[in-house]
Design an enzyme around this catalytic site. Structure first.
Site, PDB file in Angstrom:
ATOM      1  N   GLY A  83       0.820  -1.209   0.000  1.00 35.36           N
ATOM      2  CA  GLY A  83       0.000   0.000   0.000  1.00 35.36           C
ATOM      3  C   GLY A  83       0.853   1.257   0.000  1.00 35.36           C
ATOM      4  N   GLY A 104       0.162   5.523   1.046  1.00 37.89           N
ATOM      5  CA  GLY A 104      -0.727   6.575   1.493  1.00 37.89           C
ATOM      6  C   GLY A 104      -0.126   7.941   1.243  1.00 37.89           C
ATOM      7  N   GLY A 105      -0.718   8.947   1.856  1.00 31.66           N
ATOM      8  CA  GLY A 105      -0.278  10.306   1.626  1.00 31.66           C
ATOM      9  C   GLY A 105       1.113  10.587   2.176  1.00 31.66           C
ATOM     10  N   VAL A 150       3.619   1.205   2.756  1.00 36.71           N
ATOM     11  CA  VAL A 150       3.387   0.057   3.624  1.00 36.71           C
ATOM     12  C   VAL A 150       3.863  -1.209   2.925  1.00 36.71           C
ATOM     13  CG1 VAL A 150       1.733  -1.186   5.059  1.00 36.71           C
ATOM     14  CG2 VAL A 150       1.361   1.232   4.535  1.00 36.71           C
ATOM     15  N   ASP A 153      -9.535   9.368  12.221  1.00 36.13           N
ATOM     16  CA  ASP A 153      -9.679   8.892  10.845  1.00 36.13           C
ATOM     17  C   ASP A 153     -10.289   7.482  10.805  1.00 36.13           C
ATOM     18  OD1 ASP A 153      -9.559   9.194   8.104  1.00 36.13           O
ATOM     19  OD2 ASP A 153      -7.482   8.503   7.931  1.00 36.13           O
TER      20      ASP A 153
END
Length: 529
Positions: A20, A22-23, A27, A135
């Site tokens: 993964g 993200g911003g 990961v 979140d």
């Protein structure tokens, strides 16, 4: 690029695959050689790892999250730096709630309630420890191998928020589709903001769509502040009024009108189970899936189902505030779409957010994925032995018998598994079905556990043939003596033992489940040489 670390070692962790982006972090699936287990490794992107203030906040909040020891909060093993890489390691849980919704569109109400109990329990505990998540969403709710729901990324949003305050950066942390009204307005937050975001998540899991949608984050944020959400039962008529009431209370605009704690929400959800007499009989099971991005073959499903088919866990619901451990630690630790989003401030709604998914049409929404009340019935009905766990595309959906009207048209891989010893292939029965636009599809699966059979006292070199009496199908043949007990599905068998110049042995025997083998003595009478 995230591939830069593949094949390398950070600290003691070997990087095996990218799972993964993200911003602010990548990961990876990594390997811990000391514990001999896979782990998820979240590594700051270079532009953030090189910022001393951001790194300090990141490591501090990761350390804070590591101290949150709760069965429904992802476990963080280590926080560290290796060269330019700043990382933390946590449980590897490859399935998120969004993965389930990609397959099922909505969760059955019983599964929805149990997931809500787990998450409410987790955030209630974190709030008592002074940690607000900020979140909560479908991508941050994971499932472990037993089916328990587990919340990840505690403390990460606070690291971003504190960094913004320290540096004067204009940002609001969170995901606009799951914002609380106070987040959308850039106001101070308490734990009730997480209650609201959990309400959005429950709404999505119950109806197949988000309560507020729009073409940009400004419009979505405005709706959170000003508009009433639709009633969940208007989108999914099978929901009960009590669940609708609970979800809508979580989505109240004013924090004081919501549940005042995760424990209060947890208790209300537990009362739903108690009123239905489901206090101590609920069980759930989960197959961890590495990805829903590629087809899952039947052999892979079979191996996964057999691996965990022996593991059952009861839901314990108390009459007081229940911390119930159920449904599902599977980490898709990346935020869903990756990429860094920048936006200008919106008048009246506070500063622009750093979002953890692309802004525009909600990324986890599509017209095909929404529940339409006017759609003609499309029903999948599964039946198997009472103790069998049922899976659709590797996702646990029930035990014994189950049906759904929310699956999309298309091909599905169905499996049923019963508890059995390792290597018992009969313990899983699987097939592929095609769901049309309308109509009912019935599937009967017949998994069976296995038992052990030993053939003794036959002359060396004798041959054996074992066939199932129910259908005459040959199960196995070979030469004696046996090196190890034979493992056979439970049932009745015809056993034939032969050797040249000897009278044959031919009889029927019933093989039962368990570790105690059935011993058959076959001393053949042979001619003297």
């Amino acid at each position: 690029m995230p591939e830069r670390y593949l094949g390398q070692t950070l600290g003691k962790f070997r990087i095996d695959a990218v799972i993964g982006s993200g911003g602010f972090a990548w990961v990876y699936k990594a390997y811990d050689p000391e514990l001999e287990i896979p782990v998820a490794l979240k590594v700051l992107k270079p532009q953030y790892a090189g910022d001393e203030k951001f790194e300090t906040r990141f490591r501090r909040e990761a350390s804070t999250a590591a101290k949150l020891r709760h069965p429904n909060i992802v476990k963080i093993f280590a926080v560290g730096r290796d060269g330019e890489a700043v990382y933390f390691a946590m449980d590897y849980l490859p399935q998120a709630l969004q993965d389930r919704l990609d397959v099922m569109t909505t969760l059955p109400e019983q599964m929805l309630v149990r997931m809500g109990i787990d998450v409410a329990s987790a955030i209630g505990f974190a709030h008592r420890e002074g940690v607000i998540h900020r979140d909560i969403k479908t991508d941050n709710i994971l499932f472990d191998e037993h089916g328990n729901a587990v919340v990840c990324d505690f403390g990460i949003a606070r690291a971003l928020s504190n960094y913004a305050q320290q540096t004067g950066t204009d940002l609001v942390v969170g995901t606009p589709q799951y914002f609380s009204p106070e987040q959308a307005r850039g106001l101070p937050l308490d734990g009730r903001a997480d209650i609201y975001s959990l309400g959005v998540t429950l709404f999505k899991a119950a109806t197949g769509q988000l309560p507020f949608q729009g073409d940009d984050w400004y419009e979505i944020a405005r709706q959170h502040v000003e508009d009433r959400p639709p009633k969940p039962r208007s989108l999914n008529g099978s929901l009960t009024r009590e669940i609708e009431r609970i979800v809508l209370r979580c989505l109240e605009k004013e924090p004081e009108d919501r549940y005042d704690s995760g424990e209060a929400l947890c208790q209300d959800l537990v009362s739903v189970l108690e009123e239905r007499g489901e206090r101590a009989s609920l069980r759930t099971l989960m197959v961890p899936l590495e990805s829903f991005q590629s087809p899952v073959s039947l052999p892979r499903i079979g191996r996964r189902v057999r691996r965990i088919g022996r593991e059952y866990r009861q839901l314990l619901a108390g009459s007081a505030v229940a911390v119930v451990l159920l449904i599902a630690l599977v980490l898709r630790l990346a935020t869903s779409n990756g990429g860094d989003a920048d936006a200008a401030p919106a008048a009246g709604l506070g500063p622009a957010p750093i979002v953890t998914q692309q802004i525009g049409a909600p990324p986890d929404e599509s017209a095909a994925g929404r529940v339409a009340a006017t759609t003609a019935p499309r029903v999948l009905s599964l039946n198997a032995p009472e103790d069998a766990a049922l899976f659709v595309n590797g996702v646990l959906v029930g035990r014994g018998s189950w049906q759904a009207e929310t699956l999309k048209a298309g091909e599905y891989q169905i499996a049923a598994s019963v508890p059995a010893s390792s290597g018992c292939t009969a313990a899983t029965d699987a097939e592929t079905v095609q769901l049309g636009e309308t109509g009912r599809t019935r599937v009967r699966l017949t998994p069976r556990p296995c038992g052990l059979l030993i053939i003794e006292r036959a002359p060396e070199g004798s041959t054996y043939l074992i066939t199932a009496t129910a259908n005459g199908r040959e199960e196995t043949r070979g030469v004696l003596p046996l090196r190890r007990p034979l493992q056979l599905p439970v049932g009745s068998y015809r056993v034939i033992v032969r050797k040249r110049f000897c009278a044959s042995y031919d009889d029927e025997h019933a093989v039962s489940a368990g570790n105690q083998p059935l011993r058959i003595r076959t001393p053949l009478i042979c001619e003297k040489s």
